[in-house]
Design a protein around this motif. Structure first.
Motif, PDB file in Angstrom:
ATOM      1  N   HIS A 197       5.320  -2.144 -10.163  1.00  0.00           N
ATOM      2  CA  HIS A 197       4.095  -1.844 -10.900  1.00  0.00           C
ATOM      3  C   HIS A 197       3.387  -0.580 -10.416  1.00  0.00           C
ATOM      4  O   HIS A 197       2.247  -0.319 -10.813  1.00  0.00           O
ATOM      5  N   GLY A 198       4.020   0.218  -9.567  1.00  0.00           N
ATOM      6  CA  GLY A 198       3.409   1.460  -9.114  1.00  0.00           C
ATOM      7  C   GLY A 198       3.162   2.420 -10.254  1.00  0.00           C
ATOM      8  O   GLY A 198       3.848   2.386 -11.288  1.00  0.00           O
ATOM      9  N   CYS A 199       2.160   3.284 -10.077  1.00  0.00           N
ATOM     10  CA  CYS A 199       1.818   4.260 -11.112  1.00  0.00           C
ATOM     11  C   CYS A 199       2.717   5.484 -10.970  1.00  0.00           C
ATOM     12  O   CYS A 199       2.554   6.288 -10.053  1.00  0.00           O
ATOM     13  N   ARG A 200       3.674   5.645 -11.872  1.00  0.00           N
ATOM     14  CA  ARG A 200       4.606   6.765 -11.790  1.00  0.00           C
ATOM     15  C   ARG A 200       3.895   8.086 -12.035  1.00  0.00           C
ATOM     16  O   ARG A 200       4.276   9.119 -11.456  1.00  0.00           O
ATOM     17  N   HIS A 201       2.868   8.084 -12.878  1.00  0.00           N
ATOM     18  CA  HIS A 201       2.167   9.339 -13.165  1.00  0.00           C
ATOM     19  C   HIS A 201       1.481   9.873 -11.912  1.00  0.00           C
ATOM     20  O   HIS A 201       1.660  11.037 -11.554  1.00  0.00           O
ATOM     21  N   GLN A 258       0.864  -1.186   0.000  1.00  0.00           N
ATOM     22  CA  GLN A 258       0.000   0.000   0.000  1.00  0.00           C
ATOM     23  C   GLN A 258       0.900   1.237   0.000  1.00  0.00           C
ATOM     24  O   GLN A 258       1.241   1.775   1.034  1.00  0.00           O
ATOM     25  N   TYR A 259       1.260   1.699  -1.184  1.00  0.00           N
ATOM     26  CA  TYR A 259       2.211   2.798  -1.253  1.00  0.00           C
ATOM     27  C   TYR A 259       1.533   4.164  -1.196  1.00  0.00           C
ATOM     28  O   TYR A 259       2.179   5.189  -1.044  1.00  0.00           O
ATOM     29  N   GLU A 260       0.192   4.164  -1.280  1.00  0.00           N
ATOM     30  CA  GLU A 260      -0.600   5.381  -1.152  1.00  0.00           C
ATOM     31  C   GLU A 260      -1.927   4.964  -0.545  1.00  0.00           C
ATOM     32  O   GLU A 260      -2.271   3.781  -0.542  1.00  0.00           O
ATOM     33  N   VAL A 261      -2.678   5.928  -0.010  1.00  0.00           N
ATOM     34  CA  VAL A 261      -3.890   5.612   0.740  1.00  0.00           C
ATOM     35  C   VAL A 261      -4.787   4.618   0.011  1.00  0.00           C
ATOM     36  O   VAL A 261      -5.312   3.677   0.599  1.00  0.00           O
ATOM     37  N   SER A 262      -4.984   4.810  -1.292  1.00  0.00           N
ATOM     38  CA  SER A 262      -5.906   3.957  -2.041  1.00  0.00           C
ATOM     39  C   SER A 262      -5.229   3.206  -3.182  1.00  0.00           C
ATOM     40  O   SER A 262      -5.904   2.756  -4.108  1.00  0.00           O
ATOM     41  N   ALA A 263      -3.914   3.058  -3.136  1.00  0.00           N
ATOM     42  CA  ALA A 263      -3.180   2.421  -4.228  1.00  0.00           C
ATOM     43  C   ALA A 263      -2.298   1.290  -3.702  1.00  0.00           C
ATOM     44  O   ALA A 263      -1.519   1.477  -2.775  1.00  0.00           O
TER      45      ALA A 263
END
Length: 400
Positions: A261-265, A250-255
């Motif tokens: 595979h994280g969203c770089r944008h 969980q690298y962000e609250v809802s991600a």
């Protein structure tokens, strides 16, 4: 006696800072087959004939206005909407070609396109991949047909699963699935069935977020029967435990993401990076050559946007951030990240003092809501659940 620095020297320092800030591009494609009753995005019901050619022409004219000879290569591109997969691969390729001509796409540029799981669009996935799109984001939302109907979605569970299969067959190695919880009539068991079914498909990334009733939406005016707060909390806790057990971070609250595979944008947004926005209602945030941070917004209505695109009149808002604005907006995104905010990111992207930032966070730090040192700050395990309280202390004074 030392000379007083000249303005060109100051500008050179600002330009040096700007080189450390990644540049992204957001492209807004505003039409959907049908507007969902919970959606407050700038999206519009599809007209009888999609004005695809005229809209792409407008986007290319808008791009010439937006880019302003910024020399930084484009690190990420995101096609959002609306439903961008309604557009042909030829149109997407044409837009990407224009971005690549100036200032150019970085060698490892992440190019994401949002897609609807509707069966009629699956045939385009392979062509979109060939056009240069290398990350697909599918708006699954649920795999419970009753929940999908309550949300006003046009696809069913079988079409959603078929879309995931089609994305893999088309060569997309980077796939995000959007999944919502706290849906009308949803129980803990039904929510976990959704999650287990998606996990069985093994996407690299999952956006998992609660349905909220946004102002100016039909759901806000006529709320559907939603599960109570205790049920929603139980769903989130159970999902958090299950996703972690499945190897997702969980690298962000809802991600949630598997390694790599994280969203770089989106991460560039959360880290207060720069992005140019083109399209109806698109927003942008960019660091100017003199170090000022400028936010812009385009005309919202597609018809008006197409008529004005490429001319300054198409920009309906231009706002230069104050120091207080920059500090707050930087933290607004960064505190959503598990890794928080590094000192280097903060000082390069705001031009402000780290020590002064820590002083402004004194209350949150003393209450144990923020962990901070000379190099990094982040919400504590306790503070993760009180982000709104932390940010409330930092809202800029309207008179600032």
């Amino acid at each position: 006696m030392a000379e007083t620095p000249t303005r060109p020297a100051a500008e050179s320092h600002a330009l040096a800072q700007r080189r450390h800030i990644p540049l992204s591009v957001y492209v807004h494609l505003p039409w959907c087959v049908r507007k969902c009753p919970y959606c407050d995005f700038n999206s519009h019901r599809l007209p009888d004939t999609l004005p695809e050619q005229a809209y792409v022409d407008a986007l290319l004219a808008d791009w010439q206005l937006a880019r302003q000879d910024d020399p930084r290569p484009i690190d990420t591109v995101f096609f959002g909407g609306g439903t961008p997969s309604l557009f042909t691969a030829e149109s997407i390729e044409r837009i990407l070609a224009a971005l690549d001509r100036g200032p150019g796409l970085a060698d490892a540029c992440e190019i994401t396109l949002e897609a609807n799981p509707g069966a009629t669009e699956h045939s385009r996935f392979a062509d979109l991949r060939a056009a240069g799109v290398n990350r697909l984001s599918l708006g699954i939302q649920s795999l419970d047909n009753a929940c999908l109907a309550a949300l006003g979605r046009i696809h069913d569970a079988d079409e959603a699963l078929a879309a995931i299969d089609s994305a893999g067959a088309a060569g997309f190695e980077r796939l995000n699935c959007d999944l919502m919880f706290g849906l009308p009539g949803q129980t803990l068991a039904r929510a976990m069935h959704d999650l287990e079914t998606v996990l069985a498909c093994d996407p690299g990334h999952l956006s998992y977020y609660q349905l909220t009733l946004e102002p100016n939406t039909p759901f806000y005016k006529r709320p559907p029967p939603l599960p109570g707060d205790d049920v929603v909390a139980d769903i989130f806790d159970a999902a958090t435990e299950r996703l972690a057990a499945a190897g997702y971070d969980q690298y962000e609250v809802s991600a949630w993401t598997r390694p790599g595979h994280g969203c770089r944008h989106n991460d560039n947004y959360w880290r207060f990076g720069d992005y140019l926005g083109i399209g109806a209602g698109a927003h942008g945030k960019c660091t100017a050559e003199d170090g000022r941070i400028v936010r812009t917004a385009r005309q919202r209505w597609p018809t008006g946007y197409m008529q004005a695109a490429g001319r300054p009149v198409s920009i309906t808002e231009t706002r230069v951030l104050t120091e207080a604005d920059a500090r707050f907006e930087c933290l607004l995104g960064a505190l959503r990240r598990r890794q928080g905010l590094s000192r280097d990111d903060y000082e390069y992207r705001t031009g402000l003092s780290w020590a002064e930032l820590l002083d402004n966070l004194g209350g949150a730090r003393s209450n144990g809501l923020i962990d901070a040192d000379d190099a990094r700050l982040a919400a504590s395990d306790r503070g993760w659940y009180y982000l709104d309280s932390i940010l409330a202390e930092l809202v800029p004074d309207s008179a600032d």
